[in-house]
Motif scaffolding. Structure first.
Motif, PDB file in Angstrom:
ATOM      1  N   VAL A  90       0.351   3.874  -2.636  1.00  0.00           N
ATOM      2  CA  VAL A  90       0.249   3.053  -3.853  1.00  0.00           C
ATOM      3  C   VAL A  90      -1.189   2.605  -4.071  1.00  0.00           C
ATOM      4  N   GLU A  91      -1.871   2.227  -2.977  1.00  0.00           N
ATOM      5  CA  GLU A  91      -3.283   1.840  -3.031  1.00  0.00           C
ATOM      6  C   GLU A  91      -4.049   2.624  -1.970  1.00  0.00           C
ATOM      7  N   GLU A  92      -5.282   2.993  -2.274  1.00  0.00           N
ATOM      8  CA  GLU A  92      -6.084   3.819  -1.366  1.00  0.00           C
ATOM      9  C   GLU A  92      -6.221   3.167   0.014  1.00  0.00           C
ATOM     10  N   ILE A  93      -6.090   3.977   1.080  1.00  0.00           N
ATOM     11  CA  ILE A  93      -6.208   3.499   2.456  1.00  0.00           C
ATOM     12  C   ILE A  93      -7.259   4.338   3.173  1.00  0.00           C
ATOM     13  N   ASN A  94      -8.268   3.668   3.720  1.00  0.00           N
ATOM     14  CA  ASN A  94      -9.283   4.342   4.531  1.00  0.00           C
ATOM     15  C   ASN A  94      -8.825   4.398   5.982  1.00  0.00           C
ATOM     16  N   ASP A  95      -9.016   5.545   6.626  1.00  0.00           N
ATOM     17  CA  ASP A  95      -8.643   5.759   8.028  1.00  0.00           C
ATOM     18  C   ASP A  95      -7.180   5.365   8.251  1.00  0.00           C
ATOM     19  N   LEU A  96      -6.282   6.110   7.644  1.00  0.00           N
ATOM     20  CA  LEU A  96      -4.844   5.866   7.793  1.00  0.00           C
ATOM     21  C   LEU A  96      -4.437   6.145   9.244  1.00  0.00           C
ATOM     22  N   SER A  97      -3.869   5.136   9.899  1.00  0.00           N
ATOM     23  CA  SER A  97      -3.517   5.240  11.318  1.00  0.00           C
ATOM     24  C   SER A  97      -2.028   5.011  11.500  1.00  0.00           C
ATOM     25  N   MET A  98      -1.448   5.691  12.508  1.00  0.00           N
ATOM     26  CA  MET A  98      -0.008   5.577  12.768  1.00  0.00           C
ATOM     27  C   MET A  98       0.260   5.553  14.263  1.00  0.00           C
ATOM     28  N   SER A  99       1.351   4.877  14.657  1.00  0.00           N
ATOM     29  CA  SER A  99       1.725   4.872  16.079  1.00  0.00           C
ATOM     30  C   SER A  99       3.214   4.620  16.234  1.00  0.00           C
ATOM     31  N   PHE A 100       3.759   5.111  17.359  1.00  0.00           N
ATOM     32  CA  PHE A 100       5.142   4.867  17.768  1.00  0.00           C
ATOM     33  C   PHE A 100       5.116   4.129  19.108  1.00  0.00           C
ATOM     34  N   ASP A 101       5.991   3.142  19.271  1.00  0.00           N
ATOM     35  CA  ASP A 101       6.173   2.460  20.552  1.00  0.00           C
ATOM     36  C   ASP A 101       7.612   2.650  21.016  1.00  0.00           C
ATOM     37  N   PHE A 102       7.778   3.096  22.261  1.00  0.00           N
ATOM     38  CA  PHE A 102       9.096   3.296  22.858  1.00  0.00           C
ATOM     39  C   PHE A 102       9.358   2.159  23.851  1.00  0.00           C
ATOM     40  N   PHE A 103      10.491   1.469  23.687  1.00  0.00           N
ATOM     41  CA  PHE A 103      10.863   0.363  24.569  1.00  0.00           C
ATOM     42  C   PHE A 103      12.196   0.653  25.248  1.00  0.00           C
TER      43      PHE A 103
ATOM     44  N   PHE B 187       0.829  -1.208   0.000  1.00  0.00           N
ATOM     45  CA  PHE B 187       0.000   0.000   0.000  1.00  0.00           C
ATOM     46  C   PHE B 187       0.861   1.255   0.000  1.00  0.00           C
ATOM     47  N   ILE B 188       2.139   1.116   0.419  1.00  0.00           N
ATOM     48  CA  ILE B 188       3.010   2.273   0.642  1.00  0.00           C
ATOM     49  C   ILE B 188       4.351   2.057  -0.047  1.00  0.00           C
ATOM     50  N   SER B 189       4.939   3.139  -0.552  1.00  0.00           N
ATOM     51  CA  SER B 189       6.283   3.069  -1.142  1.00  0.00           C
ATOM     52  C   SER B 189       7.057   4.339  -0.782  1.00  0.00           C
TER      53      SER B 189
ATOM     54  N   GLN C 154       9.890  13.424  11.354  1.00  0.00           N
ATOM     55  CA  GLN C 154       9.306  13.780  10.061  1.00  0.00           C
ATOM     56  C   GLN C 154       9.221  12.539   9.184  1.00  0.00           C
ATOM     57  N   LEU C 155       8.013  12.292   8.666  1.00  0.00           N
ATOM     58  CA  LEU C 155       7.736  11.110   7.842  1.00  0.00           C
ATOM     59  C   LEU C 155       7.282  11.548   6.462  1.00  0.00           C
ATOM     60  N   SER C 156       7.609  10.738   5.485  1.00  0.00           N
ATOM     61  CA  SER C 156       7.024  10.942   4.154  1.00  0.00           C
ATOM     62  C   SER C 156       6.934   9.585   3.456  1.00  0.00           C
ATOM     63  N   PHE C 157       5.850   9.386   2.715  1.00  0.00           N
ATOM     64  CA  PHE C 157       5.692   8.154   1.945  1.00  0.00           C
ATOM     65  C   PHE C 157       4.623   8.368   0.884  1.00  0.00           C
ATOM     66  N   ASP C 158       4.661   7.520  -0.139  1.00  0.00           N
ATOM     67  CA  ASP C 158       3.694   7.583  -1.238  1.00  0.00           C
ATOM     68  C   ASP C 158       2.627   6.514  -1.040  1.00  0.00           C
TER      69      ASP C 158
END
Length: 423
Positions: free
Chosen positions: A316-329, A280-282, A310-314
């Motif tokens: 490739v295929e449509e994504i509904n409700d694009l969600s993101m998270s970071f985990d610190f260990f 879905f992403i490139s 700072q993030l950037s990505f293309d």
């Protein structure tokens, strides 16, 4: 030898990726033909090591390979390792939920297992009925269960809902009752996976105290899987470390935790590992900046610093409700912080095919206790389905600074620094 209550000899478990069983009649016939001729199973000679970070070269994978250990009566054995190391598979084999591909398990007495939330519970039956059902499965008489019934209900804290069907329980209530049943019906061996993480802090404390009573007071055996290294150190008498389905260390709980920590340090020093699921992403790109908007050229930051990711990505295929998270260990693989786009009310309801996403995430002051930390990043649909994942996207050494006026080092066993003003 009379004190040995459980013995695992050459335990291995092989799975075929993507299929149930061997997948084809020809493979089954091949195995049968070798067996009647007294030959070894040909499929035991192939298969990849259970390493999620590498690309599979075979349809077969060894979830466990040549596991050997013994457990004495009254011992609490910790089983630790990263996600995917084979811990849950081993417990399922020990609990007879699934069978090993090779090897044997020898046990003495009854085994009670708590592998998943509400294991063995019938959702349509009430909590009270499930107590009797689980007791019967363990081979106890109705009279024996009746003697423990009120003690189980009181320990679980579910008195008000004990005659309500279990399907209406929350996950926390189910695990409380399941643990209470497993711990009080007097099994000779109690097998516990990471399910206690579902309970609240008060219940976890009660559960750990009960496990100590079981092992020290009653002389029964506990097998305990956890990512909580403090719990492993305080509860266990011995531990084994699993890595890629193999036992890489066996010894005292303190030494095992130290060994596991050294493995984690190697992971910290490794390269970022990208997993692109479904394409879905490139063209994924990531950078970290300090408060002065300068790109970090070092992994050393100071207590009280602020960072910008700072993030950037293309798309490739449509994504509904694009969600993101970071985990610190931290080095003990304890989750210190979970950050998601929902924290600041930031949403991308639809990411269109062919579009480019540029995102900036600015943190507040980082007030973890000085030490080494690793960050994993995740992209998905509706915080459910994974489309892109990066392990070790960023790791850093947090150093003590003049943000605190304390002259001595902050205690390593703490997790966070709370800034205070004294008058």
């Amino acid at each position: 030898m009379s004190d040995i209550i459980l013995k695992a000899e050459n335990i291995s478990k092989q799975y075929r990726l993507g299929l149930v069983g061997t997948g084809t009649i020809s493979h089954d016939l091949n195995r049968w033909w070798h067996k009647i001729r007294g030959k070894d199973d040909p499929f035991l000679k192939i298969g990849d090591t259970n390493d999620r970070s590498s690309t599979a070269e075979s349809d077969y994978v060894w979830a466990l390979k040549d596991i050997n250990f013994e457990v004495k009566r009254g011992e609490v054995l910790g089983i630790i390792g990263k996600n995917g190391a084979g811990k849950s598979t081993l417990l399922k084999i020990l609990s007879r939920v699934t069978g090993p591909t090779t090897g044997t398990i020898k046990t003495k007495g009854r085994i009670a297992s708590l592998l998943e939330v509400g294991t063995g519970f019938h959702p349509e039956m009430t909590g009270r009925e499930n107590i009797y059902l689980n007791g019967a499965i363990l081979g106890m008489t109705k009279k024996e269960i009746k003697l423990k019934e009120e003690e189980i209900i009181y320990f679980s804290g579910c008195q008000r809902y004990i005659d309500t069907p279990v399907k209406r329980y929350s996950s926390g209530m189910r695990v409380r009752l399941a643990f209470a049943v497993a711990a009080h019906l007097e099994p000779d061996i109690l097998v516990i996976d990471e399910v206690l993480a579902v309970g609240d802090a008060e219940f976890q404390k009660k559960a750990i105290g009960k496990m100590q009573d079981i092992s020290k007071g009653d002389g029964r055996t506990v097998l305990f899987v956890s990512h909580n290294m403090a719990a492993v150190k305080s509860l266990c008498t011995r531990a084994i470390v699993l890595e890629h389905g193999k036992v890489v260390y066996e010894g005292s709980q303190s030494n095992a935790v130290n060994f596991y920590t050294s493995l984690a340090l190697n992971n910290f020093n490794g390269e970022a590992k990208h997993y692109n699921i479904g394409n879905f992403i490139s063209n994924f790109d990531f950078a970290v900046f300090n408060e002065d908007d300068e790109r970090l050229n070092t992994n050393s930051i100071l207590l009280g610093d602020k960072l910008t990711f700072q993030l950037s990505f293309d798309i490739v295929e449509e994504i509904n409700d694009l969600s993101m998270s970071f985990d610190f260990f931290n080095l003990e693989n304890e989750l210190i912080c979970h950050v998601t786009n929902e924290d600041s009310g930031y949403y991308i309801n639809k990411a269109y095919k062919g579009s480019k996403i540029d995102i900036s995430i600015s943190t507040d002051r980082i007030l973890f206790i000085p030490g080494r930390y690793l960050v994993n990043f995740w992209i998905g649909k509706s915080h459910i389905e994974t489309v892109y994942q990066v392990e070790n996207i960023f790791n850093f050494q947090l150093e003590q600074s003049d943000f605190t006026k304390r002259t001595r080092p902050l205690p390593k066993h703490a997790k966070l620094y709370l800034k205070t003003i004294w008058n």
